[in-house]
Design a protein around this motif. Structure first.
Motif, PDB file in Angstrom:
ATOM      1  N   HIS A 144      -3.029  -5.971  -8.832  1.00 31.46           N
ATOM      2  CA  HIS A 144      -4.389  -5.841  -8.318  1.00 31.46           C
ATOM      3  C   HIS A 144      -4.640  -4.438  -7.779  1.00 31.46           C
ATOM      4  O   HIS A 144      -5.661  -3.810  -8.089  1.00 31.46           O
ATOM      5  CB  HIS A 144      -4.640  -6.864  -7.207  1.00 31.46           C
ATOM      6  CG  HIS A 144      -6.025  -6.781  -6.631  1.00 31.46           C
ATOM      7  ND1 HIS A 144      -7.060  -7.559  -7.089  1.00 31.46           N
ATOM      8  CD2 HIS A 144      -6.539  -5.985  -5.657  1.00 31.46           C
ATOM      9  CE1 HIS A 144      -8.161  -7.262  -6.414  1.00 31.46           C
ATOM     10  NE2 HIS A 144      -7.869  -6.302  -5.545  1.00 31.46           N
ATOM     11  N   MET A 145      -3.728  -3.917  -6.975  1.00 32.57           N
ATOM     12  CA  MET A 145      -3.953  -2.635  -6.307  1.00 32.57           C
ATOM     13  C   MET A 145      -4.024  -1.485  -7.296  1.00 32.57           C
ATOM     14  O   MET A 145      -4.745  -0.502  -7.071  1.00 32.57           O
ATOM     15  CB  MET A 145      -2.858  -2.377  -5.273  1.00 32.57           C
ATOM     16  CG  MET A 145      -2.805  -3.416  -4.170  1.00 32.57           C
ATOM     17  SD  MET A 145      -1.504  -3.086  -2.964  1.00 32.57           S
ATOM     18  CE  MET A 145      -2.309  -1.840  -1.983  1.00 32.57           C
ATOM     19  N   THR A 157       0.842  -1.206   0.000  1.00 32.80           N
ATOM     20  CA  THR A 157       0.000   0.000   0.000  1.00 32.80           C
ATOM     21  C   THR A 157       0.868   1.243   0.000  1.00 32.80           C
ATOM     22  O   THR A 157       0.611   2.205  -0.744  1.00 32.80           O
ATOM     23  CB  THR A 157      -0.924  -0.002   1.230  1.00 32.80           C
ATOM     24  OG1 THR A 157      -1.813  -1.108   1.144  1.00 32.80           O
ATOM     25  CG2 THR A 157      -1.717   1.291   1.316  1.00 32.80           C
ATOM     26  N   ASP A 216      -8.482  -2.588  -2.532  1.00 34.80           N
ATOM     27  CA  ASP A 216      -9.323  -3.737  -2.887  1.00 34.80           C
ATOM     28  C   ASP A 216      -9.989  -3.550  -4.246  1.00 34.80           C
ATOM     29  O   ASP A 216     -10.156  -4.507  -5.001  1.00 34.80           O
ATOM     30  CB  ASP A 216     -10.402  -3.949  -1.822  1.00 34.80           C
ATOM     31  CG  ASP A 216      -9.851  -4.596  -0.562  1.00 34.80           C
ATOM     32  OD1 ASP A 216      -8.680  -5.040  -0.585  1.00 34.80           O
ATOM     33  OD2 ASP A 216     -10.584  -4.656   0.447  1.00 34.80           O
ATOM     34  N   GLU A 217     -10.386  -2.314  -4.538  1.00 37.31           N
ATOM     35  CA  GLU A 217     -11.129  -2.047  -5.771  1.00 37.31           C
ATOM     36  C   GLU A 217     -10.229  -1.622  -6.930  1.00 37.31           C
ATOM     37  O   GLU A 217     -10.708  -1.108  -7.936  1.00 37.31           O
ATOM     38  CB  GLU A 217     -12.191  -0.977  -5.496  1.00 37.31           C
ATOM     39  CG  GLU A 217     -13.259  -1.443  -4.508  1.00 37.31           C
ATOM     40  CD  GLU A 217     -14.371  -0.412  -4.312  1.00 37.31           C
ATOM     41  OE1 GLU A 217     -14.268   0.702  -4.881  1.00 37.31           O
ATOM     42  OE2 GLU A 217     -15.339  -0.732  -3.602  1.00 37.31           O
ATOM     43  N   ARG A 218      -8.938  -1.845  -6.805  1.00 37.80           N
ATOM     44  CA  ARG A 218      -7.967  -1.649  -7.884  1.00 37.80           C
ATOM     45  C   ARG A 218      -7.861  -0.185  -8.341  1.00 37.80           C
ATOM     46  O   ARG A 218      -7.662   0.100  -9.515  1.00 37.80           O
ATOM     47  CB  ARG A 218      -8.345  -2.514  -9.109  1.00 37.80           C
ATOM     48  CG  ARG A 218      -8.442  -3.997  -8.808  1.00 37.80           C
ATOM     49  CD  ARG A 218      -9.009  -4.757  -9.997  1.00 37.80           C
ATOM     50  NE  ARG A 218      -9.100  -6.181  -9.717  1.00 37.80           N
ATOM     51  CZ  ARG A 218      -8.233  -7.099 -10.152  1.00 37.80           C
ATOM     52  NH1 ARG A 218      -7.199  -6.729 -10.884  1.00 37.80           N
ATOM     53  NH2 ARG A 218      -8.405  -8.365  -9.859  1.00 37.80           N
ATOM     54  N   ARG A 266      -8.103   1.054   2.373  1.00 41.53           N
ATOM     55  CA  ARG A 266      -8.370  -0.362   2.119  1.00 41.53           C
ATOM     56  C   ARG A 266      -9.275  -0.544   0.905  1.00 41.53           C
ATOM     57  O   ARG A 266      -9.037  -1.393   0.047  1.00 41.53           O
ATOM     58  CB  ARG A 266      -8.998  -0.994   3.373  1.00 41.53           C
ATOM     59  CG  ARG A 266      -9.104  -2.518   3.332  1.00 41.53           C
ATOM     60  CD  ARG A 266     -10.437  -2.998   2.790  1.00 41.53           C
ATOM     61  NE  ARG A 266     -11.560  -2.442   3.535  1.00 41.53           N
ATOM     62  CZ  ARG A 266     -12.804  -2.499   3.115  1.00 41.53           C
ATOM     63  NH1 ARG A 266     -13.100  -3.051   1.941  1.00 41.53           N
ATOM     64  NH2 ARG A 266     -13.789  -1.966   3.838  1.00 41.53           N
ATOM     65  N   ILE A 267     -10.311   0.288   0.812  1.00 41.42           N
ATOM     66  CA  ILE A 267     -11.271   0.166  -0.288  1.00 41.42           C
ATOM     67  C   ILE A 267     -10.596   0.434  -1.630  1.00 41.42           C
ATOM     68  O   ILE A 267     -10.806  -0.305  -2.602  1.00 41.42           O
ATOM     69  CB  ILE A 267     -12.461   1.124  -0.065  1.00 41.42           C
ATOM     70  CG1 ILE A 267     -13.290   0.651   1.135  1.00 41.42           C
ATOM     71  CG2 ILE A 267     -13.322   1.216  -1.317  1.00 41.42           C
ATOM     72  CD1 ILE A 267     -14.322   1.662   1.595  1.00 41.42           C
ATOM     73  N   SER A 325       1.113  -8.071  -5.321  1.00 44.43           N
ATOM     74  CA  SER A 325      -0.202  -7.445  -5.180  1.00 44.43           C
ATOM     75  C   SER A 325      -0.325  -6.148  -5.972  1.00 44.43           C
ATOM     76  O   SER A 325      -1.422  -5.584  -6.051  1.00 44.43           O
ATOM     77  CB  SER A 325      -0.491  -7.163  -3.700  1.00 44.43           C
ATOM     78  OG  SER A 325       0.566  -6.426  -3.113  1.00 44.43           O
TER      79      SER A 325
END
Length: 354
Positions: A140-141, A110, A308-310, A304-305, A137
């Motif tokens: 995805h991120m 992150t 998660d939502e790329r 976080r959202i 990751s």
């Protein structure tokens, strides 16, 4: 139009960087027109936090050498400096910055993605290398898809070589093993395979001209840091941890690992700051280790959202609650990298423990 003395600003100092405008050849224009001093200054670091203070020093100096000045107009441009981290392997990357942690689950990826998007928003050309082979990751991120392409290039000696071209997304150049294997498939490699992949992702990839290449490191202390320390002149490392003591213990181990392989420590970032994990642990650890504290990432659901939502880039929109904290961390990282560079260029000499 009249010119001010060519060296009238050479002794003015960049606050915090402790380098003069003259030593960095930062004065690009210095003249008077109709009573207005027109000054252009080239900044060596994005998001420079002391422009107001610097402007006051420049105006004071201009007025001390010319009585004809009624107004001082200062324009700032950007030309980021760095140790040319990729020079050893033929890359044009000014600053390669490792983002690591002593353990998994502290939000290292992150922070790495946030640094990439944040430095880009401050005007830098940025790449993001996902070196976390066992848990990639970044694809995805960031919401990036596709595969890196291999293309033929003509060398200066006339020979043809094959170079990997990174995936481009949101203006970033990206490389990750996640682009090459199906999502969810486990990577089961020993050290030599990891070293080979990292060499390909760094030395055999056509990154182009970058101000920063952010490297999302695997958790812990191991092969990747050793490989990078031998291959490149890293601008430095950022260590990420959460506030609680168990995470801080491992973060201190990561700091020791970077120090042993002569990678400068740019500082610590405290992630997930708030009621759940507490606050201030990383700041105290940084003080104990005598390294900079770069800031806190609050434990906001938005962070976080977006991951998660790329759509990590959305953390830097005007509507984002996290933008101010993240941008502050990005400018601090850039500043600490510049301070290391101007004080003493980063070295990659590996200390062999006897």
């Amino acid at each position: 139009m009249s010119s001010l003395p060519a060296d009238c600003l050479k002794s003015v100092t960049f606050p915090e960087l402790n380098r003069t405008l003259g030593s960095l050849s930062a004065v690009k224009k210095c003249e008077i027109q109709d009573g207005t001093a027109q000054i252009t200054i080239e900044l060596p670091v994005p998001g420079y936090p002391h422009k107001e203070e610097l402007s006051q020093s420049i105006e004071k100096q201009i007025r001390s050498v010319s009585a004809d000045v009624n107004q001082v107009d200062i324009e700032y441009t950007l030309n980021i400096k760095g140790p040319e981290s990729g020079a050893k392997v033929g890359l044009h990357v000014k600053n390669m910055i490792a983002v690591g942690s002593g353990k998994g689950g502290v939000g290292k990826s992150t922070v790495a993605a946030s640094l990439a998007y944040g430095l880009q928003s401050l005007g830098a050309k940025v790449g993001l290398l996902d070196a976390d082979v066992y848990g990639p990751s970044i694809p995805h991120m960031t919401g990036s898809t596709g595969k890196p392409e291999v293309r033929e290039h003509l060398n200066s000696n006339g020979s043809v070589v094959q170079r990997i071209h990174p995936v481009e997304h949101d203006g970033l150049k990206l490389m990750s093993i996640g682009f090459l294997v199906p999502e969810g498939e486990a990577i089961i490699w020993r050290g030599p395979m990891l070293h080979k992949m990292l060499t390909q992702f760094v030395a055999e990839t056509e990154w182009g001209e970058l101000d920063y290449l952010i490297v999302d490191m695997p958790p812990g202390t191991g092969d990747v840091a050793l490989t990078l320390s031998q291959m490149l002149s890293l601008a430095g490392a950022v260590v990420v941890c959460t506030p609680q003591k168990v995470a801080l213990l491992d973060a201190v181990k990561a700091i020791g690992m970077y120090q042993k392989v002569n990678i400068p420590i740019l500082g610590m970032v405290e992630n997930m700051t708030g009621e759940i994990f507490g606050r201030g642990g990383a700041e105290q650890a940084a003080a104990d280790q005598k390294i900079p504290f770069l800031g806190e990432v609050p434990i906001e659901a938005e962070v976080r959202i977006c991951g998660d939502e790329r759509r990590m880039k959305d953390l830097f929109t005007e509507e984002s609650k996290s933008k101010a904290a993240l941008e502050s961390i990005c400018s601090r990282v850039a500043m600490e990298a510049a301070k290391v560079y101007f004080k003493k260029p980063a070295t990659t000499t590996l200390e062999i423990l006897q």
